[in-house]
Design a protein around this motif. Structure first.
Motif, mmCIF file in Angstrom:
data_model
loop_
_atom_site.group_PDB
_atom_site.id
_atom_site.type_symbol
_atom_site.label_atom_id
_atom_site.label_comp_id
_atom_site.label_asym_id
_atom_site.label_seq_id
_atom_site.Cartn_x
_atom_site.Cartn_y
_atom_site.Cartn_z
ATOM 1 N N UNK A 282 0.895 -1.231 0.117
ATOM 2 C CA UNK A 282 -0.029 0.146 0.230
ATOM 3 C C UNK A 282 0.932 1.458 0.014
ATOM 4 N N UNK A 283 2.141 1.355 0.720
ATOM 5 C CA UNK A 283 2.825 2.401 0.579
ATOM 6 C C UNK A 283 3.547 2.589 -0.781
ATOM 7 N N UNK A 284 3.977 1.199 -1.384
ATOM 8 C CA UNK A 284 4.434 1.469 -2.813
ATOM 9 C C UNK A 284 3.332 1.902 -3.580
ATOM 10 N N UNK A 285 2.149 1.757 -3.573
ATOM 11 C CA UNK A 285 1.213 2.068 -4.386
ATOM 12 C C UNK A 285 0.787 3.837 -4.138
ATOM 13 N N UNK A 286 0.984 4.060 -2.772
ATOM 14 C CA UNK A 286 0.449 5.280 -2.488
ATOM 15 C C UNK A 286 1.463 6.262 -2.984
ATOM 16 N N UNK A 287 2.982 5.776 -2.983
ATOM 17 C CA UNK A 287 3.875 6.925 -3.414
ATOM 18 C C UNK A 287 4.112 6.847 -4.966
ATOM 19 N N UNK A 288 3.443 5.871 -5.459
ATOM 20 C CA UNK A 288 3.548 5.805 -6.929
ATOM 21 C C UNK A 288 2.414 7.009 -7.371
ATOM 22 N N UNK A 289 1.333 7.409 -6.591
ATOM 23 C CA UNK A 289 0.233 8.265 -7.020
ATOM 24 C C UNK A 289 1.026 9.733 -7.042
ATOM 25 N N UNK A 290 2.263 9.534 -6.348
ATOM 26 C CA UNK A 290 2.761 10.771 -6.049
ATOM 27 C C UNK A 290 4.162 10.996 -7.159
ATOM 28 N N UNK A 291 4.189 10.255 -8.003
ATOM 29 C CA UNK A 291 5.233 10.161 -8.869
ATOM 30 C C UNK A 291 6.448 9.774 -8.261
ATOM 31 N N UNK A 292 6.398 8.809 -7.031
ATOM 32 C CA UNK A 292 7.668 8.320 -6.432
ATOM 33 C C UNK A 292 7.867 6.971 -6.381
ATOM 34 N N UNK A 293 8.922 6.490 -6.427
ATOM 35 C CA UNK A 293 9.455 4.974 -6.499
ATOM 36 C C UNK A 293 10.085 4.612 -4.918
ATOM 37 N N UNK A 294 9.134 3.765 -4.427
ATOM 38 C CA UNK A 294 9.506 3.403 -3.059
ATOM 39 C C UNK A 294 11.035 2.735 -3.068
ATOM 40 N N UNK A 295 11.958 3.243 -2.339
ATOM 41 C CA UNK A 295 13.212 2.675 -2.274
ATOM 42 C C UNK A 295 13.817 2.463 -0.826
#
Length: 326
Positions: A282-295
């Protein structure tokens, strides 16, 4: 510039790769604060809230976000520098506050050594976009530069602030093309994007997440992105490098830091908590909505990435001719 390949070589890691310490400790903290140097509602704040939400009950019984906005993120860094070393206060910050600022502020009140690296949380690329001031016929960077050269009174670009990475990217574009572009600094991306939509500024250099909602409506056009390759968040937009600007490749990571004298045990616990958070679907998906790649990466890898990026910024600041501020 500091691109994704260099980030990976310097110790960066995607969220689902690499080896991290595991979540294993006997007692959670009562309260932990994730300190952010920007107001509520912005990108850094959004990342911090997702992180804090996942740290509750595991890393700490209570995990809060504290917005210590001001001085371009420096106030938050100063606050964490002087905080207890027990793991209860963490700094979540874009890399530039740690790696770039030493090159542009001559009286900076903290040093890189004042912080202990924990882990990255996500990585981002920047975009260059135009709005209604610029004719619809402008589809590429070269089109924009030709228009700017023919319309010097309108040849401007905004950024989230003087001395920020997007400012330097725009300045490198101007220097590399030989086209004079007036820089218009804003206090964050939001007012700059609004002026771009309103036609008060011709172009804007900023995080791609700030452009994405407006690309769908057709209000803005993004002409370039700053990664080594096209971003999956805007796959139709070519990179600066594809359009002939090979020296404009840059990714910015958001990192988590503790005060400089935190013990190895405290650092490992914090790193494990960050890893658990940013590998959550859910964090990976949420960050993607902001144009961010979880890392996420290890403390040792982040320390190496900080040193590499700090060294890379010096020549860029010199090339652009940016005058350091007090």
């Amino acid at each position: 510039m500091f691109n994704r390949r260099q980030f990976l070589a310097a110790g960066g890691a995607t969220a689902l790769a690499g080896t991290w310490p595991t979540l294993a400790w006997s007692q959670s903290l009562e309260t932990a604060r994730v300190v952010v140097g920007f107001p509520a509602g912005g990108t850094t704040d959004a990342v911090s809230r997702r992180l804090a939400d996942k740290m509750r009950s595991g890393y700490a019984k209570v995990a809060l976000v504290e917005n210590k906005a001001g001085a371009g993120g420096r106030l938050a860094a100063e606050m964490v520098k002087s905080s207890p070393n027990d793991g209860s206060t963490l700094l979540l910050t874009p890399a530039s506050i740690i790696t770039l600022y030493p090159h542009i502020f001559t009286k900076l009140t903290y040093k890189i050594e004042d912080f202990t690296p924990v882990s990255t949380a996500c990585i981002a690329v920047f975009g260059f976009g135009v709005g209604p001031m610029v004719p619809d016929s402008v589809k590429t960077l070269q089109d924009y530069l030709a228009w700017a050269k023919a319309n010097p009174g309108k040849a401007s670009f905004g950024s989230p602030g003087a001395g920020t990475p997007p400012h330097f990217l725009g300045a490198l574009l101007a220097k590399g093309s030989g086209v004079e572009l007036q820089h218009v600094p804003y206090r964050g991306s939001a007012p700059g994007i609004q002026d771009l939509i309103g036609g008060q500024v011709g172009g804007f250099s900023g995080p791609i997440g700030d452009f994405l909602p407006h690309l769908k409506t057709g209000k803005l056009r993004m002409l370039a992105t700053s990664g080594h390759q096209r971003t999956p968040f805007a796959p139709d937009v070519p990179t600066y490098s594809e359009q002939g600007f090979k020296n404009i490749e840059f990714v910015e990571w958001y990192g988590v830091f503790l005060p400089g004298k935190a013990s190895p045990e405290v650092v490992q616990r914090a790193a494990a908590a960050v890893k658990a958070a940013v590998t959550s679907p859910d964090v990976i998906e949420g960050l993607a909505t902001l144009g961010l790649e979880a890392s996420a990466n290890t403390p040792e890898q982040l320390k190496k990435a900080v040193a590499t990026e700090n060294a890379a910024w010096g020549p860029v600041v010199k090339t652009v001719g940016f005058t350091p501020e007090a």
